[in-house]
Design a protein around this motif. Structure first.
Motif, PDB file in Angstrom:
ATOM      1  N   VAL A  13       0.864  -1.181   0.000  1.00 54.02           N
ATOM      2  CA  VAL A  13       0.000   0.000   0.000  1.00 54.02           C
ATOM      3  C   VAL A  13       0.897   1.227   0.000  1.00 54.02           C
ATOM      4  O   VAL A  13       1.836   1.317   0.788  1.00 54.02           O
ATOM      5  N   THR A  14       0.621   2.164  -0.891  1.00 57.13           N
ATOM      6  CA  THR A  14       1.344   3.435  -0.919  1.00 57.13           C
ATOM      7  C   THR A  14       0.322   4.550  -0.815  1.00 57.13           C
ATOM      8  O   THR A  14      -0.658   4.555  -1.553  1.00 57.13           O
ATOM      9  N   ILE A  15       0.565   5.459   0.122  1.00 57.67           N
ATOM     10  CA  ILE A  15      -0.367   6.574   0.322  1.00 57.67           C
ATOM     11  C   ILE A  15       0.418   7.875   0.477  1.00 57.67           C
ATOM     12  O   ILE A  15       1.627   7.867   0.675  1.00 57.67           O
ATOM     13  N   SER A  16      -0.305   8.964   0.425  1.00 56.87           N
ATOM     14  CA  SER A  16       0.261  10.260   0.782  1.00 56.87           C
ATOM     15  C   SER A  16      -0.038  10.485   2.257  1.00 56.87           C
ATOM     16  O   SER A  16      -1.202  10.607   2.649  1.00 56.87           O
ATOM     17  N   ALA A  17       0.998  10.502   3.064  1.00 54.55           N
ATOM     18  CA  ALA A  17       0.824  10.710   4.498  1.00 54.55           C
ATOM     19  C   ALA A  17       0.325  12.123   4.804  1.00 54.55           C
ATOM     20  O   ALA A  17      -0.163  12.380   5.901  1.00 54.55           O
ATOM     21  N   SER A  62       8.514  18.225   6.955  1.00 48.92           N
ATOM     22  CA  SER A  62       9.671  18.207   6.063  1.00 48.92           C
ATOM     23  C   SER A  62       9.268  17.897   4.629  1.00 48.92           C
ATOM     24  O   SER A  62       8.351  17.132   4.371  1.00 48.92           O
ATOM     25  N   ARG A  63       9.963  18.473   3.711  1.00 47.01           N
ATOM     26  CA  ARG A  63       9.828  18.141   2.289  1.00 47.01           C
ATOM     27  C   ARG A  63      11.201  17.827   1.735  1.00 47.01           C
ATOM     28  O   ARG A  63      11.501  18.081   0.592  1.00 47.01           O
ATOM     29  N   ASP A  64      12.040  17.246   2.584  1.00 47.49           N
ATOM     30  CA  ASP A  64      13.391  16.870   2.192  1.00 47.49           C
ATOM     31  C   ASP A  64      13.346  15.487   1.548  1.00 47.49           C
ATOM     32  O   ASP A  64      13.162  14.482   2.241  1.00 47.49           O
ATOM     33  N   PRO A  65      13.498  15.393   0.223  1.00 50.08           N
ATOM     34  CA  PRO A  65      13.376  14.100  -0.451  1.00 50.08           C
ATOM     35  C   PRO A  65      14.454  13.093  -0.049  1.00 50.08           C
ATOM     36  O   PRO A  65      14.313  11.906  -0.335  1.00 50.08           O
ATOM     37  N   SER A  66      15.510  13.543   0.623  1.00 42.45           N
ATOM     38  CA  SER A  66      16.555  12.609   1.031  1.00 42.45           C
ATOM     39  C   SER A  66      16.200  11.866   2.317  1.00 42.45           C
ATOM     40  O   SER A  66      16.849  10.874   2.652  1.00 42.45           O
ATOM     41  N   LEU A  67      15.165  12.314   3.029  1.00 45.79           N
ATOM     42  CA  LEU A  67      14.762  11.634   4.253  1.00 45.79           C
ATOM     43  C   LEU A  67      14.044  10.331   3.939  1.00 45.79           C
ATOM     44  O   LEU A  67      13.186  10.265   3.059  1.00 45.79           O
ATOM     45  N   TYR A  76       4.959  -6.023   8.495  1.00 45.86           N
ATOM     46  CA  TYR A  76       5.162  -5.273   7.255  1.00 45.86           C
ATOM     47  C   TYR A  76       6.382  -4.371   7.389  1.00 45.86           C
ATOM     48  O   TYR A  76       6.771  -3.980   8.487  1.00 45.86           O
ATOM     49  N   LEU A  77       6.958  -4.027   6.244  1.00 48.05           N
ATOM     50  CA  LEU A  77       7.989  -2.993   6.197  1.00 48.05           C
ATOM     51  C   LEU A  77       7.286  -1.682   5.891  1.00 48.05           C
ATOM     52  O   LEU A  77       6.583  -1.563   4.878  1.00 48.05           O
ATOM     53  N   VAL A  78       7.455  -0.726   6.754  1.00 46.44           N
ATOM     54  CA  VAL A  78       6.844   0.595   6.596  1.00 46.44           C
ATOM     55  C   VAL A  78       7.960   1.570   6.254  1.00 46.44           C
ATOM     56  O   VAL A  78       8.954   1.655   6.978  1.00 46.44           O
ATOM     57  N   SER A  79       7.814   2.275   5.141  1.00 47.02           N
ATOM     58  CA  SER A  79       8.809   3.265   4.732  1.00 47.02           C
ATOM     59  C   SER A  79       8.153   4.623   4.627  1.00 47.02           C
ATOM     60  O   SER A  79       7.141   4.785   3.947  1.00 47.02           O
ATOM     61  N   LEU A  80       8.725   5.581   5.324  1.00 40.90           N
ATOM     62  CA  LEU A  80       8.298   6.977   5.236  1.00 40.90           C
ATOM     63  C   LEU A  80       9.352   7.737   4.460  1.00 40.90           C
ATOM     64  O   LEU A  80      10.555   7.546   4.675  1.00 40.90           O
ATOM     65  N   PHE A  81       8.904   8.595   3.550  1.00 42.46           N
ATOM     66  CA  PHE A  81       9.808   9.370   2.711  1.00 42.46           C
ATOM     67  C   PHE A  81       9.559  10.855   2.929  1.00 42.46           C
ATOM     68  O   PHE A  81       8.434  11.277   3.211  1.00 42.46           O
ATOM     69  N   GLY A  84       6.549  12.957   1.672  1.00 39.52           N
ATOM     70  CA  GLY A  84       5.199  12.731   2.174  1.00 39.52           C
ATOM     71  C   GLY A  84       4.617  11.380   1.807  1.00 39.52           C
ATOM     72  O   GLY A  84       3.493  11.066   2.162  1.00 39.52           O
ATOM     73  N   THR A  85       5.394  10.550   1.120  1.00 42.11           N
ATOM     74  CA  THR A  85       4.915   9.227   0.729  1.00 42.11           C
ATOM     75  C   THR A  85       5.134   8.234   1.868  1.00 42.11           C
ATOM     76  O   THR A  85       6.163   8.266   2.542  1.00 42.11           O
ATOM     77  N   LEU A  86       4.167   7.357   2.048  1.00 40.91           N
ATOM     78  CA  LEU A  86       4.255   6.283   3.016  1.00 40.91           C
ATOM     79  C   LEU A  86       3.978   4.987   2.272  1.00 40.91           C
ATOM     80  O   LEU A  86       2.970   4.886   1.570  1.00 40.91           O
ATOM     81  N   ARG A  87       4.886   4.009   2.394  1.00 42.18           N
ATOM     82  CA  ARG A  87       4.708   2.738   1.695  1.00 42.18           C
ATOM     83  C   ARG A  87       4.743   1.614   2.716  1.00 42.18           C
ATOM     84  O   ARG A  87       5.623   1.556   3.564  1.00 42.18           O
ATOM     85  N   VAL A  88       3.780   0.715   2.613  1.00 37.95           N
ATOM     86  CA  VAL A  88       3.684  -0.451   3.473  1.00 37.95           C
ATOM     87  C   VAL A  88       3.748  -1.680   2.577  1.00 37.95           C
ATOM     88  O   VAL A  88       2.978  -1.774   1.617  1.00 37.95           O
ATOM     89  N   ALA A  89       4.676  -2.585   2.863  1.00 36.98           N
ATOM     90  CA  ALA A  89       4.830  -3.766   2.019  1.00 36.98           C
ATOM     91  C   ALA A  89       5.233  -4.958   2.860  1.00 36.98           C
ATOM     92  O   ALA A  89       5.941  -4.815   3.854  1.00 36.98           O
TER      93      ALA A  89
END
Length: 93
Positions: A13-17, A62-67, A76-81, A84-89
């Motif tokens: 699942v990928t969403i905009s946090a 933050s809007r730092d794309p390097s984070l 699940y693996l949860v990745s925050l970017f 503002g993207t949040l990905r759960v896989a």
């Protein structure tokens, strides 16, 4: 829920946090969507060693794309970017 799976055969699942005021709610909602559960059936993030206030401090404005921060939650693996993207896989996706 507005969260969507990436494909019908994947439980990623990928969403905009940004849609959420609180990142802990965003994470729980996204994992619940992937797992097809109610968010209330999942443990609080703090119970699995993730500080919700720290997530909000790091990624809330933050809007730092390097984070990027990835952790395990409810299997699940949860990745925050930083964008503002949040990905759960699942770990194997």
């Amino acid at each position: 829920m507005d969260d969507e799976r990436e494909t019908e055969t994947s439980s990623a699942v990928t969403i905009s946090a940004d849609r959420y005021d609180d990142l802990a709610v965003a994470v729980t909602s996204a994992v619940a969507t992937a797992e097809e559960l109610s968010p209330l059936e999942l443990p609080p993030l703090a119970d699995v060693g993730v500080d919700p206030e720290a997530l909000n401090s790091l990624f809330g404005t933050s809007r730092d794309p390097s984070l990027e921060f990835t952790f395990r939650y409810a299997g699940y693996l949860v990745s925050l970017f930083g964008d503002g993207t949040l990905r759960v896989a699942p770990p194997d996706v």
